[in-house]
Design a protein around this motif. Structure first.
Motif, PDB file in Angstrom:
ATOM      1  N   SER A   1       1.166   9.344  52.538  1.00 49.09           N
ATOM      2  CA  SER A   1       0.555   9.901  53.748  1.00 49.09           C
ATOM      3  C   SER A   1      -0.913  10.246  53.549  1.00 49.09           C
ATOM      4  O   SER A   1      -1.635  10.506  54.515  1.00 49.09           O
ATOM      5  N   LEU A   2      -1.386  10.237  52.313  1.00 51.78           N
ATOM      6  CA  LEU A   2      -2.733  10.707  52.008  1.00 51.78           C
ATOM      7  C   LEU A   2      -3.786   9.660  52.317  1.00 51.78           C
ATOM      8  O   LEU A   2      -3.568   8.466  52.134  1.00 51.78           O
ATOM      9  N   ASP A   3      -4.931  10.117  52.782  1.00 50.31           N
ATOM     10  CA  ASP A   3      -6.098   9.258  52.942  1.00 50.31           C
ATOM     11  C   ASP A   3      -6.902   9.344  51.644  1.00 50.31           C
ATOM     12  O   ASP A   3      -7.648  10.303  51.415  1.00 50.31           O
ATOM     13  N   GLN A   4      -6.732   8.325  50.809  1.00 48.46           N
ATOM     14  CA  GLN A   4      -7.320   8.370  49.472  1.00 48.46           C
ATOM     15  C   GLN A   4      -8.842   8.293  49.494  1.00 48.46           C
ATOM     16  O   GLN A   4      -9.492   8.528  48.466  1.00 48.46           O
ATOM     17  N   ARG A   5      -9.422   7.981  50.655  1.00 46.39           N
ATOM     18  CA  ARG A   5     -10.883   7.949  50.752  1.00 46.39           C
ATOM     19  C   ARG A   5     -11.479   9.350  50.787  1.00 46.39           C
ATOM     20  O   ARG A   5     -12.676   9.526  50.568  1.00 46.39           O
TER      21      ARG A   5
END
Length: 333
Positions: free
Chosen positions: A167-171
């Protein structure tokens, strides 16, 4: 019994309740019909019914509002408040879903939304739900000595057996709120309101009634719906990037939230649409019963609010906009 939706169509759902929401619902319906001629689905106005969880009758008051809504093709769908009601009216958007036609794709909008383009042109993927990204980092508010964003959000994903990492936005950097799936609940959609609604209800009740220890210092009022919503969307195969940017909360809809904020910060086109769809006498007659609408739209207070700001150089923080409006005596809702 209602006819099932034909392939390629979807239902639009808003909540209609006595008071401010019924007038906002009328503005929404007027803008939908004026600006979205390609929309061939149904407009469903979900209406909470009287019951023990309401101190007074929550239904739309007055026949004229109902008559005008009917002229725009709106269908009133009654629903019972079994879990929220007066204590948490944001729960209406959760419980209303369980009264909607099963298996028919839907798009839910908050009533304080203006349609400014054709919703038929929006490429909804009803198997991959999403919600509004026009939001700020309002929840959680990590304590200096307590769990941070990662620990708080992970506790919720773990609670419902969901994969947190995906679910994470790795940016985005660790412990920055945008890294975590978070939406404004001003719109959301899915292929079936009953499936979405039941999951939404189950998660919201579990978070409210038996929250993980990591939430001990976190307020859930009014944030409960926005805490549960990303978990529902993630569980049902959706995410943050399932719609092209710039359509909802952009060219096609405007979630204005309050009329003073609309006049302060939205585009000239949004204001033109608002004033055009509310101009016909039969609509004006009803809307003038609500003081904020009468003063902002029909008596020119909105124009005065707009003159307080440079729309090309607005304050970065919404609170600063609100404070300027209040300081000048123009805040109304």
């Amino acid at each position: 019994m209602a006819e099932p939706a034909t392939p390629g169509t979807f239902n639009i759902v808003i909540v209609g309740q006595g008071g401010r929401l019924q007038y906002e619902a009328l503005i929404f319906a007027a803008s939908l019909r004026a600006m979205s001629p390609g929309f061939s689905g149904r407009l469903l106005v979900a209406e909470p019914q009287p019951g023990p969880l309401w101190r007074s009758d929550p239904r739309i008051a007055g026949a004229e509002t109902r008559d005008r809504l009917a002229e725009f093709g709106a269908e009133i769908v009654p629903f019972e408040s079994r879990h929220f009601g007066q204590s948490y009216p944001y729960g209406n958007k959760i419980e209303a879903l369980l009264a909607l036609p099963e298996g028919e794709p839907f798009v839910f909008f908050d009533t304080d939304t203006l349609v400014t383009g054709d919703l038929a042109d929006v490429p909804f993927d009803f198997d991959r739900p999403t919600a509004s990204l026009r939001r700020s980092g309002t929840w959680p508010e990590p304590d200096l000595y307590g769990p941070g964003y990662t620990a708080i959000w992970k506790s919720l994903y773990d609670r419902f057996g969901l994969d947190f990492a995906s679910s994470l936005d790795q940016r985005q950097p660790d412990e920055y709120w945008k890294r975590y799936l978070y939406f404004n609940a001003g719109f959301f959609f899915y292929r079936c309101p009953r499936i979405f609604g039941q999951r939404f209800l189950d998660y919201a009740l579990a978070i409210r009634d038996t929250p993980p220890p990591e939430l001990v210092c976190q307020s859930l009022d009014p944030w409960l719906d926005q805490v549960a919503l990303p978990l529902v969307i993630h569980a049902l195969g959706g995410g943050r990037d399932t719609l092209p940017e710039g359509l909802l909360d952009g060219e096609v809809t405007c979630h204005y939230r309050t009329l003073p904020l609309l006049y302060a910060r939205e585009s000239d086109r949004v204001i033109t649409v608002l004033e055009e769809v509310t101009a016909p006498q039969r609509i004006k007659k009803v809307l003038k019963d609500y003081d904020a609408i009468k003063r902002m739209i029909y008596q020119g207070r909105g124009t005065k609010v707009r003159a307080l700001f440079d729309q090309d150089n607005l304050p970065r923080r919404e609170q600063a906009i609100r404070n300027t409006i209040k300081r000048n005596g123009f805040w109304m809702r």
